[in-house]
Design a protein around this motif. Structure first.
Motif, PDB file in Angstrom:
ATOM      1  N   THR A 161      79.558 -66.847  33.599  1.00 51.43           N
ATOM      2  CA  THR A 161      78.269 -66.712  35.127  1.00 51.43           C
ATOM      3  C   THR A 161      77.670 -67.817  35.042  1.00 51.43           C
TER       4      THR A 161
ATOM      5  N   GLN B 194      75.377 -59.587  36.756  1.00 52.28           N
ATOM      6  CA  GLN B 194      75.905 -59.276  34.693  1.00 52.28           C
ATOM      7  C   GLN B 194      74.670 -58.619  34.062  1.00 52.28           C
TER       8      GLN B 194
ATOM      9  N   ASP C 191      80.543 -59.263  37.579  1.00 54.88           N
ATOM     10  CA  ASP C 191      80.466 -60.163  36.858  1.00 54.88           C
ATOM     11  C   ASP C 191      80.075 -58.896  35.575  1.00 54.88           C
ATOM     12  N   GLU C 192      80.797 -58.297  34.715  1.00 56.64           N
ATOM     13  CA  GLU C 192      81.079 -57.926  33.781  1.00 56.64           C
ATOM     14  C   GLU C 192      80.798 -56.110  34.225  1.00 56.64           C
TER      15      GLU C 192
HETATM   16 MG   LIG Z   1      77.615 -64.418  31.446  1.00 57.53          MG
END
Ligand SMILES: [Mg+2]
Ligand SMILES: Nc1ncnc2c1ncn2[C@@H]1O[C@H](COP(=O)(O)OP(=O)(O)OP(=O)(O)O)[C@@H](O)[C@H]1O
Lengths: 318, 250
Positions: free
Chosen positions: B43, B85, B171-172
């Protein structure tokens, strides 16, 4: 969606009818026209503050600075420059707006309590200047020796000095223009970027909104209209003193906005009305009227975080 | 020319080195995954690319221009968009309103005090198009904060897409999702990649998603680049298995 819209329009219509009729119905319930004028002027200040607080999510605790600059700007124009009410309003508003535009870049990077603290600090600076600079501002005694002047429209003259009703409508027209511009901006793409900043600053930033720049613009617009309110406040009283710049005046604006409901467009006007009426009534009963207003404020904030208008709305939709 | 060149970036938080000397090149239209154990610096690496904070050292070049010192908004204007995220949306606004803000900014209207009827029509059409693509049409007037996690995620991705990016950083995207939602989001990403010719970099823990989607994979561990290659190469890499896949399997 449709019903909501209709309800909003109806509310707006009622507000305007009440405002336009105020000089006629106020005396009937034991009020007087100047009281209505005070509500409209302070309501404008609170609604301007709320443009920043309620719709951009930025708390200023220093709006009295620009309110006071507007007031001194108007008063000093009449006292030292020209006996023209129109010019005094324009100059007062400009002085406050320009000061806000210059101070803006120094503070817009701050957030939350830090922003609030620094706005107080700037406000207090202006307060001390007005307080100390006796020869020009009249110091603690205030700026005297001037009055608002009849409006000369060329083809006719309106005596807003002697007729408090005429002055009320003069104020109401300017209020309508200011409030109209704010409402229009809030419904525009620019207004939606402000909502975006209020709702989620990080998301706004990563959508390509330069947040600091937009907060600066919102700040200047908000301060512009609060300066206009200040100029009108000076004309209403035919007097200005340093208390218009004092931090507690800023606090009063915040109280009005939160009391009435900062998530609603008209909430701060209602807050101003409650504040002014309580002040008018209680201050003739007790020295400690502010404690009662404060108590009322705390109760509203604790039990009705959306303000008085929030309560009314919930009733209406329930 | 490469779309993105990250050159030897590092990020220190006090004595902690979150990202240590990482480089990466992304070609136009490429789909690349970044994987690594928790706390590996993935991240942080995205935050450097997107301008969340400046790198301690190193350089970031986007489309031939050095953007290392640019504000996030300016990177967006040049064609870079990202998701987070933990989903970042406007929860108290509807799906339509969320997308409207993104579409208006992308159309260059962010400072406009009004919209012409034509411009407004185009914006509405674009919003509908985005909602259909993201499978959000039926939830258009629901508050985003009230939607299921997967739909909030889809809203965030469609907002990023509304910006017409050339590079999308995710992000994810499937974090915290059930099997069906994961499948839907994976299909959506694949579609964006194929139909919009987008370059996508995604951080992902779900290996099925990574190996299904990615052209190339970069593996980070403790802030350091551990390996880089095709899914096949990464799958066979022993260092990676030891540091990451082994741990995930255990
Ligand atoms: Mg992360
Ligand atoms: N803003 C920050 N300030 C201080 N330390 C940070 C900051 N952001 C990240 N870190 C630290 O940097 C390291 C890397 O964090 P990062 O969030 O980049 O990991 P990650 O690979 O995304 O992990 P995860 O898979 O859990 O999301 C961690 O030790 C984290 O605590």
């Amino acid at each position: 969606m449709r019903g909501d819209d209709l309800q909003k329009r109806a509310a707006t219509a009622i507000v305007w009818l009440l405002l336009i009729g105020a000089p006629y119905w106020l005396p009937a319930i034991g009020g007087y026209t100047e009281l209505g004028t005070r509500v409209v002027v302070l309501g404008l200040a609170a609604m301007s503050l709320n443009f920043l607080l309620g719709y951009t999510g930025v708390l200023s605790f220093g709006h009295a600075a620009y309110f006071g600059l507007g007031a001194y700007g108007a008063g000093m124009t009449l006292r030292y420059l020209v006996p023209s009410t129109g010019l005094s309003v324009i100059i007062g508003t400009l002085v406050g707006t320009i000061a806000a535009a210059i101070i803006g870049p120094m503070i817009i990077r701050l957030r939350g309590v830090y922003f609030a603290m620094v706005t107080i600090a700037f406000g207090q600076t202006f307060y001390f200047i007005a307080f100390r600079w006796n020869t020009v501002t009249g110091g603690d005694d205030g700026l005297i020796g001037w009055t608002r002047q009849p409006l000369n429209l060329g083809f006719a003259t309106i005596d807003i000095l002697k007729s408090s009703v005429a002055f009320y409508y003069f104020v109401l027209v300017l209020f309508a223009v200011a409030v109209g511009i704010m409402a229009w901006l809030l419904r525009s793409p620019f207004g939606r970027t402000l909502l975006a900043i209020r709702e989620n600053e990080r998301r706004a930033r990563f959508l390509g909104i330069p947040v600091d720049q937009h907060i600066w613009i919102s700040w200047v617009i908000s301060c512009c209209f609060v300066s206009l309110a200040g100029a009108l406040y000076a004309l209403l009283n035919n007097f200005v003193d340093p208390r218009t710049l004092y931090w507690s005046q800023s606090g009063d604006f915040v109280i009005m906005a939160v009391l009435g409901g900062m998530r609603s467009f008209w909430g701060p006007l209602l807050g101003a009305a409650i504040f002014v009426v309580l002040q008018d009534y209680l201050s003739s009963q007790t020295q400690n009227w502010m404690s009662f207003v404060g108590l009322f404020f705390v109760l509203v904030v604790l039990f009705f975080p959306r303000g008085v208008l929030g309560i009314i709305r919930r009733r209406a939709t329930a | 020319m490469s779309l993105l060149r990250v050159e030897n970036v590092s990020k220190h938080f006090g004595s902690l080195v979150a990202v240590n000397n990482i480089s990466m090149v992304v070609e136009p239209g490429e789909l690349r995954a970044v994987i690594g154990p928790n706390g590996a610096g993935k991240t942080t690496f995205f935050n450097l690319i997107s301008g969340f904070f400046p790198p301690t050292s190193g350089r970031i070049v986007f489309d031939g221009e050095d953007i290392t010192a640019l504000l996030p908004a300016r990177r967006v204007w040049r064609g870079m968009a990202r998701t987070f995220q933990i989903t970042e949306v406007f929860p108290e606004l509807t799906v339509r309103e969320n997308l409207r803000i993104a579409v208006e900014v992308a159309a260059g209207n962010r400072l406009n005090p009004w919209l012409s009827r034509d411009a407004d029509g185009e914006i509405r059409a674009r919003i509908v198009e985005l909602m259909d693509m993201g499978g959000l049409g039926e939830k258009a007037d629901r508050l985003v904060g009230e939607l299921a996690h997967g739909d909030q995620r889809a809203t965030e991705i469609m907002m990023a897409l509304a910006l017409k990016p050339r590079l999308l950083l995710l992000d994810e995207p499937t974090a915290g999702m059930g099997d069906q939602e994961t499948y839907d989001i994976t299909q959506l990403i694949r579609k964006l990649h194929r139909e919009e010719k987008l370059a996508i970099v995604l951080i992902e823990h779900d290996m099925r998603v990574v190996f299904h989607l990615a052209d190339r994979i970069m593996v980070l561990a403790e802030g350091e680049p551990l390996a880089e290659g095709t899914p096949r190469e990464i799958g066979a890499n022993e260092a990676v298995q030891a540091a990451y896949l082994g741990k995930a399997a255990a």
